[in-house]
Design a protein around this motif. Structure first.
Motif, mmCIF file in Angstrom:
data_model
loop_
_atom_site.group_PDB
_atom_site.id
_atom_site.type_symbol
_atom_site.label_atom_id
_atom_site.label_comp_id
_atom_site.label_asym_id
_atom_site.label_seq_id
_atom_site.Cartn_x
_atom_site.Cartn_y
_atom_site.Cartn_z
ATOM 1 N N SER A 147 39.880 28.939 23.000
ATOM 2 C CA SER A 147 40.606 29.270 24.234
ATOM 3 C C SER A 147 40.823 30.777 24.355
ATOM 4 C CB SER A 147 41.935 28.517 24.288
ATOM 5 O OG SER A 147 42.809 29.007 23.294
ATOM 6 N N PHE A 148 41.038 31.443 23.212
ATOM 7 C CA PHE A 148 41.232 32.902 23.250
ATOM 8 C C PHE A 148 39.937 33.622 23.643
ATOM 9 C CE2 PHE A 148 44.424 31.184 20.355
ATOM 10 C CZ PHE A 148 45.572 31.649 20.977
ATOM 11 N N THR A 151 39.474 33.156 27.386
ATOM 12 C CA THR A 151 40.386 34.027 28.153
ATOM 13 C C THR A 151 39.892 35.478 28.166
ATOM 14 O OG1 THR A 151 42.292 32.656 27.618
ATOM 15 C CG2 THR A 151 42.752 34.938 28.233
ATOM 16 N N ILE A 152 39.536 35.973 26.999
ATOM 17 C CA ILE A 152 39.119 37.380 26.909
ATOM 18 C C ILE A 152 37.799 37.605 27.655
ATOM 19 C CG2 ILE A 152 38.346 39.177 25.289
ATOM 20 C CD1 ILE A 152 40.500 37.918 23.315
ATOM 21 N N ASN A 155 38.370 37.593 31.355
ATOM 22 C CA ASN A 155 39.006 38.855 31.768
ATOM 23 C C ASN A 155 37.994 39.994 31.852
ATOM 24 O OD1 ASN A 155 42.150 39.423 32.037
ATOM 25 N ND2 ASN A 155 41.877 37.552 30.859
ATOM 26 N N VAL A 156 37.087 40.065 30.867
ATOM 27 C CA VAL A 156 36.088 41.142 30.892
ATOM 28 C C VAL A 156 35.170 40.967 32.103
ATOM 29 C CG1 VAL A 156 34.124 42.164 29.691
ATOM 30 C CG2 VAL A 156 36.173 41.534 28.398
ATOM 31 N N GLU A 159 37.417 41.977 35.187
ATOM 32 C CA GLU A 159 37.928 43.355 35.267
ATOM 33 C C GLU A 159 36.852 44.397 34.972
ATOM 34 O OE1 GLU A 159 41.062 43.986 36.045
ATOM 35 O OE2 GLU A 159 42.045 42.041 35.769
ATOM 36 N N GLY A 160 35.806 44.017 34.239
ATOM 37 C CA GLY A 160 34.824 44.992 33.773
ATOM 38 C C GLY A 160 35.391 45.829 32.640
ATOM 39 N N LEU A 161 34.553 46.668 32.089
ATOM 40 C CA LEU A 161 35.004 47.611 31.056
ATOM 41 C C LEU A 161 34.479 48.989 31.442
ATOM 42 C CD1 LEU A 161 34.345 45.701 27.694
ATOM 43 C CD2 LEU A 161 36.570 46.487 28.536
ATOM 44 N N LEU A 167 34.907 45.944 23.241
ATOM 45 C CA LEU A 167 36.114 45.364 22.639
ATOM 46 C C LEU A 167 35.817 44.774 21.260
ATOM 47 C CD1 LEU A 167 37.821 43.528 25.658
ATOM 48 C CD2 LEU A 167 38.057 45.919 24.928
ATOM 49 N N ILE A 182 47.765 37.192 22.388
ATOM 50 C CA ILE A 182 46.765 38.258 22.274
ATOM 51 C C ILE A 182 47.473 39.598 22.366
ATOM 52 C CG2 ILE A 182 44.752 39.296 23.398
ATOM 53 C CD1 ILE A 182 44.106 36.467 24.522
ATOM 54 N N VAL A 184 46.835 43.855 22.504
ATOM 55 C CA VAL A 184 45.967 45.030 22.557
ATOM 56 C C VAL A 184 46.476 46.017 21.514
ATOM 57 C CG1 VAL A 184 45.070 46.872 24.013
ATOM 58 C CG2 VAL A 184 45.548 44.617 24.999
#
Lengths: 257, 257
Positions: A147-148, A151-152, A155-156, A159-161, A167, A182, A184
């Motif tokens: 699940s983590f 989620t990550i 998000n990427v 949102e993009g990087l 990461l 999570i 940061v």
């Protein structure tokens, strides 16, 4: 037709490792998956590339998932290069590497084949994430990571990087319920205190095995080591411009004629 | 008795490479030299370490210089670890790596065995410098590099380097007279555009050679690429805390629950 993201998956433990099989299964729920991964374990390879030897890459069928898979004789960085130039018809929307069997937190990022693949993708302008579970065992249980990772990754994709950033995600070896969330983080200052195990061959020649103890030198509560010790998934933004920009000023005071 | 600095010398082209032989000769004019270097070329190895195989290290006598030399079966990072733990009686005052046959400027730092050795020493708290000449040939002429290497090494011994910083020095392939001086720089944004040379084995199996073209994407005049193209020795301070600290704030705006 919905537009599904194109996801490149690789790792450094080899295409048959339970970690990458889990990562592929999660990515199949998010997008169209192409795997290009080493045919054998490459741990501790750092950012190696194959300059003086030939590379083989061949389609393989390992499970009945919808992904397309290639097994490659090279390093993780080679896999990413070959995927982009030879196997993918367009630039992928994301590259995920792992799930590594064992930590790539703090200074381990330097030695990590998992992260070298993510960095190679980052150099190519592809958003990229390396995932690692804090369990070195081949039989590690990856269930709680799913699940983590989802989620990550989502998000990427959303949102993009920024250019020049990938990461580094490490996941504690706990159940999903035990994991607190999570965080940061920054990379902890830590190192390995090596002890070489010196032995003799049957013929009497000395040889060594590299062993060592990991030492966290950093008391900060904003580090990846702190997060992992306290039950959080750590996310560190990693850059591959290695310039210590703040130090240029100091060097310019030297007498370099 | 004058107190001469203890200097650890290594490289990634192997202990017999003309580049390291030149570096040893320069270091012999500065201090007491111990060499621990790979027994064979390790280029493109990145920051690899040997986890799954044995390491051999044996004293060798290659020329009649005063240095003590060991040849090692491992990678450049292995050499530094073994030197510190097994071969040196005290922490060296400096570790120098090279002289690499070929550039390690800009993004090449990521793939560089030469720089991985310097970084490994840096992790151990030893001031460290990687030196590279912009000539890939085994028969490269290292004559013009000597005075610059001496100047930079003496400055590092005198000034020290902050924790977490090592130097990446690249030297243009010019005569000493043609070289305009030393410039402190940042790493240029550049990459390799790979072209895989696809061939067939005599048995009909496809294989690839990795080839590519280096592309400098950075028009800045404060970069290592600019310095080298304009006849200067480039010195880039390199850090191995890879955290993109400025990006932590951005990631903290994400929905990571």
């Amino acid at each position: 037709m919905t537009k599904k993201p194109l996801i490149l998956v690789t790792n450094d433990d080899g295409i048959n490792a339970p970690g990458i099989r889990t990562l592929i299964s999660v990515m199949n729920t998010i997008g169209n998956v192409v795997v290009v991964a080493p045919d054998s374990p490459q741990s501790g390879m750092g950012h190696a590339i194959t300059l003086d030897s030939t590379l083989y890459v061949e389609q393989v069928f390992i499970d009945d998932g919808p992904q397309i898979e290639y097994s490659c004789s090279g390093t993780p960085a080679d896999c990413v290069k070959l995927a982009i130039r030879e196997k993918l018809t367009r630039k992928p929307d994301i590259c995920v590497s792992g799930i590594n069997h064992g930590s790539n937190s703090s200074i381990n990022v330097i030695y990590s084949g998992t992260m070298s693949a993510a960095i190679e993708a980052g150099i190519e302008g592809i958003p990229a994430v390396g995932f690692s579970l804090l369990d070195y065992a081949w039989s590690a249980n990856f269930e709680a990571t799913k699940s983590f990772i989802k989620t990550i990754t989502e998000n990427v994709l959303k949102e993009g990087l920024a250019n020049g950033i990938v990461l580094n995600v490490n996941i504690p070896n706990l159940t999903e319920k035990e994991i607190k969330g999570i965080k940061v983080c920054r990379q902890a200052k830590a190192n390995w205190v090596e002890e070489f195990d010196k032995r003799k061959t049957p013929q009497g020649r000395d040889y060594y095995w590299l062993t060592g103890k990991f030492v966290n030198l950093d008391a900060g509560e904003d580090t990846d080591e702190w997060a992992l010790e306290n039950g959080y998934v750590s996310v560190v933004p990693v850059q591959f411009d290695l310039t210590a920009h703040h130090y240029i000023q100091t060097l310019n005071t030297w007498n370099l004629k």
